[in-house]
Design a protein around this motif. Structure first.
Motif, PDB file in Angstrom:
ATOM      1  N   ALA A   1     -26.384   6.956  35.403  1.00 11.74           N
ATOM      2  CA  ALA A   1     -25.207   7.624  35.861  1.00 11.74           C
ATOM      3  C   ALA A   1     -25.351   9.042  36.149  1.00 11.74           C
ATOM      4  N   GLY A   2     -26.128   9.865  35.330  1.00 11.55           N
ATOM      5  CA  GLY A   2     -26.708  11.266  35.702  1.00 11.55           C
ATOM      6  C   GLY A   2     -27.124  11.231  37.079  1.00 11.55           C
ATOM      7  N   ASP A   3     -28.070  10.223  37.411  1.00 10.96           N
ATOM      8  CA  ASP A   3     -28.854  10.492  38.521  1.00 10.96           C
ATOM      9  C   ASP A   3     -27.846  10.287  39.701  1.00 10.96           C
ATOM     10  N   ALA A   4     -26.871   9.358  39.624  1.00  7.50           N
ATOM     11  CA  ALA A   4     -25.842   9.119  40.675  1.00  7.50           C
ATOM     12  C   ALA A   4     -24.832  10.059  40.914  1.00  7.50           C
ATOM     13  N   LEU A   5     -24.532  10.990  39.822  1.00  8.57           N
ATOM     14  CA  LEU A   5     -23.770  12.116  39.969  1.00  8.57           C
ATOM     15  C   LEU A   5     -24.289  13.059  40.590  1.00  8.57           C
ATOM     16  N   GLN A   6     -25.500  13.315  40.185  1.00  9.87           N
ATOM     17  CA  GLN A   6     -26.595  14.401  40.973  1.00  9.87           C
ATOM     18  C   GLN A   6     -26.656  14.156  42.238  1.00  9.87           C
ATOM     19  N   ARG A   7     -26.862  13.096  42.822  1.00  8.39           N
ATOM     20  CA  ARG A   7     -26.945  12.705  44.020  1.00  8.39           C
ATOM     21  C   ARG A   7     -25.889  12.977  44.966  1.00  8.39           C
ATOM     22  N   ILE A   8     -24.647  12.509  44.422  1.00  5.25           N
ATOM     23  CA  ILE A   8     -23.389  12.912  44.994  1.00  5.25           C
ATOM     24  C   ILE A   8     -23.189  14.431  45.092  1.00  5.25           C
ATOM     25  N   ALA A   9     -23.432  15.105  44.088  1.00  2.13           N
ATOM     26  CA  ALA A   9     -23.198  16.603  44.136  1.00  2.13           C
ATOM     27  C   ALA A   9     -23.773  17.273  45.296  1.00  2.13           C
ATOM     28  N   GLU A  10     -25.258  16.662  45.538  1.00  2.00           N
ATOM     29  CA  GLU A  10     -26.242  17.176  46.389  1.00  2.00           C
ATOM     30  C   GLU A  10     -25.806  16.960  47.782  1.00  2.00           C
ATOM     31  N   ARG A  11     -25.366  15.726  47.794  1.00  6.37           N
ATOM     32  CA  ARG A  11     -24.747  15.560  49.305  1.00  6.37           C
ATOM     33  C   ARG A  11     -23.230  15.837  49.727  1.00  6.37           C
ATOM     34  N   ALA A  12     -22.554  16.408  48.722  1.00  7.78           N
ATOM     35  CA  ALA A  12     -21.228  16.825  49.278  1.00  7.78           C
ATOM     36  C   ALA A  12     -21.208  17.946  50.045  1.00  7.78           C
ATOM     37  N   PRO A  13     -20.221  18.069  50.887  1.00 12.69           N
ATOM     38  CA  PRO A  13     -20.231  19.270  51.608  1.00 12.69           C
ATOM     39  C   PRO A  13     -20.112  20.732  51.020  1.00 12.69           C
ATOM     40  N   ARG A  14     -20.924  21.534  51.543  1.00 10.50           N
ATOM     41  CA  ARG A  14     -21.385  22.831  50.930  1.00 10.50           C
ATOM     42  C   ARG A  14     -20.587  23.911  51.402  1.00 10.50           C
TER      43      ARG A  14
ATOM     44  N   ASN B   1     -30.912   2.888  40.410  1.00  9.70           N
ATOM     45  CA  ASN B   1     -30.781   3.653  41.315  1.00  9.70           C
ATOM     46  C   ASN B   1     -30.820   3.368  43.009  1.00  9.70           C
ATOM     47  N   ALA B   2     -31.821   2.168  43.039  1.00 16.11           N
ATOM     48  CA  ALA B   2     -31.951   1.921  44.447  1.00 16.11           C
ATOM     49  C   ALA B   2     -30.787   0.906  44.873  1.00 16.11           C
ATOM     50  N   LEU B   3     -30.171   0.249  43.957  1.00 17.71           N
ATOM     51  CA  LEU B   3     -28.955  -0.690  44.080  1.00 17.71           C
ATOM     52  C   LEU B   3     -27.800   0.401  44.391  1.00 17.71           C
ATOM     53  N   LEU B   4     -27.737   1.476  43.756  1.00 18.55           N
ATOM     54  CA  LEU B   4     -26.645   2.244  43.945  1.00 18.55           C
ATOM     55  C   LEU B   4     -26.593   3.213  45.259  1.00 18.55           C
ATOM     56  N   GLU B   5     -27.856   3.556  45.568  1.00 15.77           N
ATOM     57  CA  GLU B   5     -27.963   4.284  46.727  1.00 15.77           C
ATOM     58  C   GLU B   5     -27.606   3.464  48.210  1.00 15.77           C
ATOM     59  N   GLU B   6     -28.221   2.104  47.752  1.00 15.15           N
ATOM     60  CA  GLU B   6     -28.012   1.360  49.165  1.00 15.15           C
ATOM     61  C   GLU B   6     -26.493   1.110  49.228  1.00 15.15           C
ATOM     62  N   TRP B   7     -25.837   0.878  47.957  1.00 16.03           N
ATOM     63  CA  TRP B   7     -24.397   0.431  48.111  1.00 16.03           C
ATOM     64  C   TRP B   7     -23.406   1.776  48.606  1.00 16.03           C
ATOM     65  N   GLU B   8     -23.890   2.935  48.365  1.00 12.27           N
ATOM     66  CA  GLU B   8     -23.283   4.284  48.770  1.00 12.27           C
ATOM     67  C   GLU B   8     -23.326   4.391  50.012  1.00 12.27           C
ATOM     68  N   ARG B   9     -24.452   3.988  50.707  1.00  9.61           N
ATOM     69  CA  ARG B   9     -24.874   4.179  52.177  1.00  9.61           C
ATOM     70  C   ARG B   9     -23.717   3.258  52.796  1.00  9.61           C
ATOM     71  N   GLU B  10     -23.454   2.277  52.476  1.00  7.22           N
ATOM     72  CA  GLU B  10     -22.493   1.212  52.917  1.00  7.22           C
ATOM     73  C   GLU B  10     -21.096   1.606  52.999  1.00  7.22           C
ATOM     74  N   HIS B  11     -20.697   2.055  51.632  1.00  7.70           N
ATOM     75  CA  HIS B  11     -19.286   2.037  51.237  1.00  7.70           C
ATOM     76  C   HIS B  11     -18.898   3.553  51.004  1.00  7.70           C
ATOM     77  N   GLY B  12     -19.945   4.524  50.848  1.00  7.81           N
ATOM     78  CA  GLY B  12     -19.427   6.017  50.266  1.00  7.81           C
ATOM     79  C   GLY B  12     -19.281   6.380  48.890  1.00  7.81           C
ATOM     80  N   HIS B  13     -19.445   7.368  48.933  1.00 10.02           N
ATOM     81  CA  HIS B  13     -19.683   7.760  47.196  1.00 10.02           C
ATOM     82  C   HIS B  13     -18.419   8.049  46.482  1.00 10.02           C
ATOM     83  N   ALA B  14     -17.371   8.183  47.135  1.00  9.91           N
ATOM     84  CA  ALA B  14     -16.151   8.018  46.538  1.00  9.91           C
ATOM     85  C   ALA B  14     -15.920   6.762  45.904  1.00  9.91           C
ATOM     86  N   ARG B  15     -16.144   5.768  46.759  1.00  8.87           N
ATOM     87  CA  ARG B  15     -15.869   4.451  46.157  1.00  8.87           C
ATOM     88  C   ARG B  15     -16.953   3.955  44.982  1.00  8.87           C
TER      89      ARG B  15
END
Length: 221
Positions: free
Chosen positions: A69-82, A20-34
């Motif tokens: 995978a579930g953790d990552a998708l949950q984070r993406i859902a929580e951070r998406a525009p509301r 999860n830490a790896l994915l969060e770090e990568w997401e901060r740099e490149h974005g959740h869509a990528r």
């Protein structure tokens, strides 16, 4: 850093927090869509294929991969525009076809569909054809999503098609099919009687929405 290899290494160590830490770090740099399209999905597909063919991952490791995978998708859902809550899109049924036990892709699909507003009834692994149809009718679902990893088990999806047709529900119940084998074998969707597939979980919500609309049209609703 090769993020995909680093993620695989974390899964082999059953290190959910590290992955999860790896994915969060990568997401901060490149974005959740990528993150979904370039890292998470191809890595999970590779893990699933290797698990099914070479048996180099344990059940515990694959479980960790599914949880990551579930953790990552949950984070993406929580951070998406509301700006608006996801519309309730109705009930859908998903499960692995009879004799198939490769749950990773199905779990990813279920998580993604849930974040898009679908009410997901996950039947798990090794689901008989009749159970898919029974559960769809009980839930008022118009789309059944059936997953399979290997060609041998994917062909069992034809039994679900036969059961739908035997009960006179063609059109009313739409059959979405998926799994790694559908990506590498052209024509398999038609061979097993599927009504459609998506190349990955990112396209699943659109597929299910399209099939739901097709079901309504078939009934003249």
């Amino acid at each position: 850093m090769d993020i995909r290899q680093a993620l695989v290494d974390a899964v082999r160590r059953a290190d959910r927090a590290g992955a999860n830490a790896l994915l969060e770090e990568w997401e901060r740099e490149h974005g959740h869509a990528r993150l979904l399209g370039e890292v998470l999905e191809p890595t999970l597909r590779a893990i699933g294929e290797e698990w099914s063919t070479a048996d180099t991952f344990t059940v515990a490791q694959v479980y960790v991969a599914a949880k990551v995978a579930g953790d990552a998708l949950q984070r993406i859902a929580e951070r998406a525009p509301r700006s608006a809550a996801p519309a309730s899109r109705g009930a859908v049924i998903i499960g692995n076809v009879e004799e198939d036990f490769h749950s990773l892709g199905r779990r990813l699909l279920g998580t993604f569909l849930s974040t898009e507003g679908w009410s997901v009834r996950d039947l798990g692994n090794d689901v008989p054809a009749g159970t898919f149809v029974d559960e769809a009718l009980a839930a008022g679902a118009r789309v059944i999503g059936v997953s399979a990893m290997m060609l041998t088990t994917a062909r069992n999806i034809a039994r679900v098609r036969e059961e739908i047709d035997r009960r006179g529900l063609r059109g009313r119940l739409q059959l979405a099919v998926g799994g790694a084998v559908f990506l590498v074998r052209p024509g398999l969707v038609e061979e097993v009687g599927g009504d459609g597939t998506a190349s990955n979980a990112l396209g699943a919500a659109e597929l299910f929405e399209r099939l739901w609309a097709r079901s309504l049209a078939a009934e003249g609703a």
